[in-house]
Structures are given as structure tokens and as C-alpha cells.
Design a protein around this motif. Structure first.
Motif, PDB file in Angstrom:
ATOM      1  N   ILE A 116      50.345  44.818  56.366  1.00 10.45           N
ATOM      2  CA  ILE A 116      49.583  46.386  55.454  1.00 10.45           C
ATOM      3  C   ILE A 116      50.293  47.401  55.748  1.00 10.45           C
ATOM      4  O   ILE A 116      50.945  47.671  57.318  1.00 10.45           O
ATOM      5  N   LEU A 117      50.430  48.553  54.919  1.00 15.05           N
ATOM      6  CA  LEU A 117      51.337  49.833  55.021  1.00 15.05           C
ATOM      7  C   LEU A 117      49.959  50.530  54.500  1.00 15.05           C
ATOM      8  O   LEU A 117      49.445  50.580  53.275  1.00 15.05           O
ATOM      9  N   LEU A 118      49.514  50.962  55.502  1.00 14.22           N
ATOM     10  CA  LEU A 118      48.440  52.495  55.217  1.00 14.22           C
ATOM     11  C   LEU A 118      48.996  53.898  55.428  1.00 14.22           C
ATOM     12  O   LEU A 118      49.521  53.874  55.909  1.00 14.22           O
ATOM     13  N   LEU A 119      48.919  54.140  53.461  1.00 11.90           N
ATOM     14  CA  LEU A 119      49.635  54.736  52.534  1.00 11.90           C
ATOM     15  C   LEU A 119      49.122  56.633  52.836  1.00 11.90           C
ATOM     16  O   LEU A 119      48.167  56.406  51.927  1.00 11.90           O
ATOM     17  N   ASP A 120      49.288  57.429  53.342  1.00  9.40           N
ATOM     18  CA  ASP A 120      49.517  59.191  52.568  1.00  9.40           C
ATOM     19  C   ASP A 120      49.931  58.778  51.810  1.00  9.40           C
ATOM     20  O   ASP A 120      51.379  58.603  51.346  1.00  9.40           O
ATOM     21  N   MET A 121      49.072  59.840  50.694  1.00 15.94           N
ATOM     22  CA  MET A 121      50.239  60.702  49.332  1.00 15.94           C
ATOM     23  C   MET A 121      50.539  61.452  49.729  1.00 15.94           C
ATOM     24  O   MET A 121      51.669  61.854  49.458  1.00 15.94           O
ATOM     25  N   VAL A 122      50.493  62.659  50.156  1.00 16.83           N
ATOM     26  CA  VAL A 122      50.533  63.893  51.130  1.00 16.83           C
ATOM     27  C   VAL A 122      51.099  63.338  52.625  1.00 16.83           C
ATOM     28  O   VAL A 122      51.163  64.045  53.638  1.00 16.83           O
TER      29      VAL A 122
END
Length: 125
Positions: free
Chosen positions: A48-54
């Protein structure tokens, strides 16, 4: 044990989620930029990649786009599940991220770290 990459540049958020993910038994690695996230997911296998958009440098949007483009050629990326964890939360942003391949879009202000752990566990159900 799930191997998770957290792409997040806020030290406070990193600390909270690091503690909660480790308590849940996940193997967690942390990167602070979009470039680091892309490099890591190409070098190592993550569930899994937990990705913030900023993020500094490449944004989460650019990371999602790069993953989408390379999935066809890269088996490792095809298996990767992306869970967006961001404060951006308008309906068009959520819909765009899902169209681009995100499994789920979680707005940080609406989820506790414990709830995020539960969402991660639900990904395989």
C-alpha cells in the motif's frame, strides 16, 4: 505483514501515523516528497502507498499519474494499492483520484489514525 509506504511531509502527521501503523503490526516506511515515493515504489515492493496529495516536488497527483502510466509495464506497480490520505477533499478531487487509480480517498480531518488502520485492513476483504 503489510508493507506500507507513507508519503507525507508533515512531521506531526508522520509521527502519529507511524505509531499507529506500527501498533497495528504494519511494516512502515516514510518518504517526504513525491520523487522519493516514486523511487521507493519502483525499487521495493509495497502493498500500500498512503499518499498525501500536497507534497514538495512532485504532487500526489503527479505520483498517481506516473503510477497509472507505468502499471502496464511494471508488475510491482500493478499490485500496489494507493490509498489517498489528504486534506484536499472536494468531490471533484476525490472523483479524479479514484479515476486515476486510487482505491480509496480519505480526508485526514474525517478519519482518526485508528480508522485509517481499519480502512487499510478492509482493502483485502
Amino acid at each position: 505483514m503489510k508493507k506500507i509506504l507513507l508519503a507525507e511531509d508533515d512531521p506531526f502527521v508522520v509521527e502519529i501515523y507511524s505509531r499507529k501503523m506500527k501498533e497495528a503490526g504494519f511494516d512502515l516506511e516514510i518518504v517526504q516528497t513525491g520523487e522519493e515515493a516514486l523511487r521507493k515504489i519502483k525499487e521495493e515492493r509495497f502493498d500500500i502507498l498512503l499518499l498525501d496529495m500536497v507534497l514538495p516536488g512532485l504532487s500526489g497527483w503527479e505520483v498517481l499519474e506516473a503510477i497509472r502510466k507505468e502499471k502496464e509495464k511494471n508488475e510491482q506497480l500493478r499490485a500496489l494499492k494507493v490509498l489517498v490520505l489528504s486534506n484536499l477533499g472536494s468531490r471533484p478531487e476525490v472523483e479524479r483520484a479514484v479515476r486515476m487509480g486510487a482505491e480509496r480517498y480519505l480526508i485526514k480531518a474525517h478519519y482518526t489514525p485508528a480508522q485509517v488502520v481499519e480502512e487499510i485492513k478492509r482493502l483485502d476483504r
